[in-house]
Structure formats: C-alpha cells, structure tokens
Design a protein around this motif. Structure first.
Motif, PDB file in Angstrom:
ATOM      1  N   ALA A  71      -9.032  -7.909   6.838  1.00 61.27           N
ATOM      2  CA  ALA A  71      -8.061  -7.347   6.290  1.00 61.27           C
ATOM      3  C   ALA A  71      -8.554  -6.197   5.289  1.00 61.27           C
ATOM      4  O   ALA A  71      -9.358  -6.681   3.757  1.00 61.27           O
ATOM      5  CB  ALA A  71      -7.114  -8.008   5.814  1.00 61.27           C
ATOM      6  N   THR A  72      -7.189  -5.064   4.826  1.00 58.99           N
ATOM      7  CA  THR A  72      -7.344  -4.380   3.727  1.00 58.99           C
ATOM      8  C   THR A  72      -5.810  -3.819   3.823  1.00 58.99           C
ATOM      9  O   THR A  72      -5.116  -3.692   4.311  1.00 58.99           O
ATOM     10  CB  THR A  72      -8.288  -3.187   3.727  1.00 58.99           C
ATOM     11  N   SER A  73      -5.345  -3.653   2.582  1.00 54.82           N
ATOM     12  CA  SER A  73      -3.716  -3.224   2.337  1.00 54.82           C
ATOM     13  C   SER A  73      -3.825  -2.065   2.234  1.00 54.82           C
ATOM     14  O   SER A  73      -3.039  -1.425   2.479  1.00 54.82           O
ATOM     15  CB  SER A  73      -3.541  -3.396   0.649  1.00 54.82           C
ATOM     16  N   SER A  74      -5.749  -0.751   2.681  1.00 57.76           N
ATOM     17  CA  SER A  74      -5.092   0.605   2.317  1.00 57.76           C
ATOM     18  C   SER A  74      -5.986   0.804   3.641  1.00 57.76           C
ATOM     19  O   SER A  74      -7.447  -0.207   3.298  1.00 57.76           O
ATOM     20  CB  SER A  74      -5.207   0.969   1.077  1.00 57.76           C
ATOM     21  N   HIS A  75      -6.613   2.273   3.499  1.00 60.72           N
ATOM     22  CA  HIS A  75      -7.576   2.764   4.750  1.00 60.72           C
ATOM     23  C   HIS A  75      -8.632   2.884   3.429  1.00 60.72           C
ATOM     24  O   HIS A  75     -10.087   2.826   4.074  1.00 60.72           O
ATOM     25  CB  HIS A  75      -7.382   4.345   5.311  1.00 60.72           C
ATOM     26  N   ARG A  76      -8.137   3.733   2.354  1.00 60.94           N
ATOM     27  CA  ARG A  76      -9.393   3.670   1.055  1.00 60.94           C
ATOM     28  C   ARG A  76     -10.020   2.220   1.064  1.00 60.94           C
ATOM     29  O   ARG A  76     -11.461   1.739   1.029  1.00 60.94           O
ATOM     30  CB  ARG A  76      -8.971   4.007  -0.103  1.00 60.94           C
TER      31      ARG A  76
END
Length: 255
Positions: A71-76
């Motif tokens: 999981a990540t909080s943003s596409h970057r």
C-alpha cells in the motif's frame, strides 16, 4: 484564558480525537470481511494525516521471503516503492531485511549507500526517507516508509507515533490470523498482495475514464467501497470486468 490559548486547546483536543480514531480503526481487524490491502491503505493515509511527512508506503514479505509493495498513500510513492523492491535498494528494503529502523534525512547524502534509490527518489520528488519495521518480537511482517519532499529528518515524536501506528497494524494483522494455521500466513498475505494488482488495474480504468490522476481515481474507488460497505478488492474486480457503472463510482465523494 485568552483567545490564542483557547484555539491551541481546541487544536490539541482535535488532534487527540484524531489519534484516538486512528488507533481504534487500526485495532478493529476482527471482522468477517477484513481486507489486508484496504487496511494497510488506511494505515498509510493515517500516517500522512498525523505525521509531518509527504507520503507513506508499506512493503510486506510475500511468499518465499519476496518483498512486495502492499500500500502507498500516493502514486509517486507507489512508483518509488516498486522501484525499491525491484532493485532491492533503499532504506525501506534494508529495514524489512534487518527488522530495524533505517533513516536518511537527506537521500542525496546517502547516494553512495543507495545510489539507485536516491536517484529514483529525486525523480519522484522525495528528498528524505525513514523506514520503520512492522514486527512483533522476531516476526518481521514488513516495513512502513515515511517519505519527505525536503532534506530533513522526522521529529522524534512523529517517529514514535508512526512506529506506534505500525505496531498496532502489525498486531492487528497477526491477531486476525490467529484463528488459522500459522504456516498459512505467508500464503494469505500473498493472496492479499495479488489482489492489490487488481486494485491498481481498477485505478487505471477509472483514471482513464474520468480524465484524472491515479490518486484521485483511488479516492473515488475507496470512497464508493466504504459508502456502500463493499470490499475494495471485489469492487475493483467489477470495475476491471465492466460490471459496474464507472460514472456512479466517480460521482462518489473521495475517501
């Protein structure tokens, strides 16, 4: 009490309520429709909301001890964490391998240690990285990465809070699995990681259909799933398979 003191008190009380909600949400894993990917997505979102960082990501140990982005909080952040896993380079990878915190307040100053990761981070707009282990005693589940856009460290209080959130999430995942055999944990996590691929495909479909960024598309997808009490993975499958009206999802307020 003057107006400034009253405002500060209200702000502190609001943050305390936000912290309480975050820990309660992360502890609530004993539910029939528990979804690891959605759960860890919530973790990264809570970290960005509560800690002074630009983005966050989670890397988990999959089958055969392979590392995968969960999981990540943003596409970057997603792009950078995927690159780290693929090249086996960076603070986040070292953290998961050793089970110990790894920090780089200035990634350019750490370019000799992590040359490929430092270059990729610069391209993604990140200048610092702090990785915290998701572990319970000797059982290292993965790592939580904190990413900053400026070359500076994360304060001791923020690091302690992020580690506490990671610890609660780790305990929650392991607790949810106690009703099943311990040797099935890696296989279950691998299944969850595979479902993440489906979610990424759904984000792409929505982003293209709505002419928006991947982050915005995911906000609508997760918002619709929560508003209608749907599992994120099941909804993503319907989006990819054409079994749901995309415009209805995009009209949903983002989570």
């Amino acid at each position: 009490m003057d107006e400034h003191s009253t405002t500060a008190t209200r702000t502190l009380a609001g943050r305390e309520r936000q912290l309480a909600r975050a820990f309660v949400a992360l502890a609530d894993t004993l539910v029939a429709d528990f979804d690891v990917v959605d759960f860890l997505g919530m973790l990264t979102g809570q970290v960005v909301d509560l800690v002074d960082v630009a983005a966050a990501g989670v890397i988990l140990r999959g089958g055969q001890d392979r590392l995968q982005v969960a999981a990540t909080s943003s596409h970057r952040a997603e792009l950078l964490e995927l690159f780290a896993v693929q090249t086996d380079d960076g603070p986040c990878v070292d953290c998961v391998r050793t089970g110990e915190p790894v920090s780089s307040p200035d990634l350019q100053a750490s370019a000799l240690r992590w040359p490929r990761f430092a270059a990729a981070a610069r391209e993604c707009g990140f200048r610092s990285a702090h990785a915290l282990p998701m572990r319970l005693r000797d059982d290292v589940l993965g790592g939580l990465t904190l990413l900053g856009t400026e070359p500076r460290g994360v304060g001791a209080d923020d690091l302690a809070l992020a580690q506490a959130l990671a610890d609660v999430a780790t305990i929650g995942i392991l607790q949810q699995r106690t009703i099943e055999h311990g040797d099935q944990l890696s296989a279950q996590l691998q299944t969850a990681l595979n479902s993440r691929v489906l979610i990424e495909q759904a984000k792409g479909v929505l982003a293209e259909h709505g002419g928006m960024s991947m982050d915005e598309a995911f906000g609508h997808l997760r918002g619709y799933a929560r508003a209608h009490h749907r599992r994120l993975t099941e909804l993503a499958a319907e989006v990819v398979g054409g079994g749901v009206d995309l415009d209805v999802i995009l009209r949903q307020h983002p989570a």
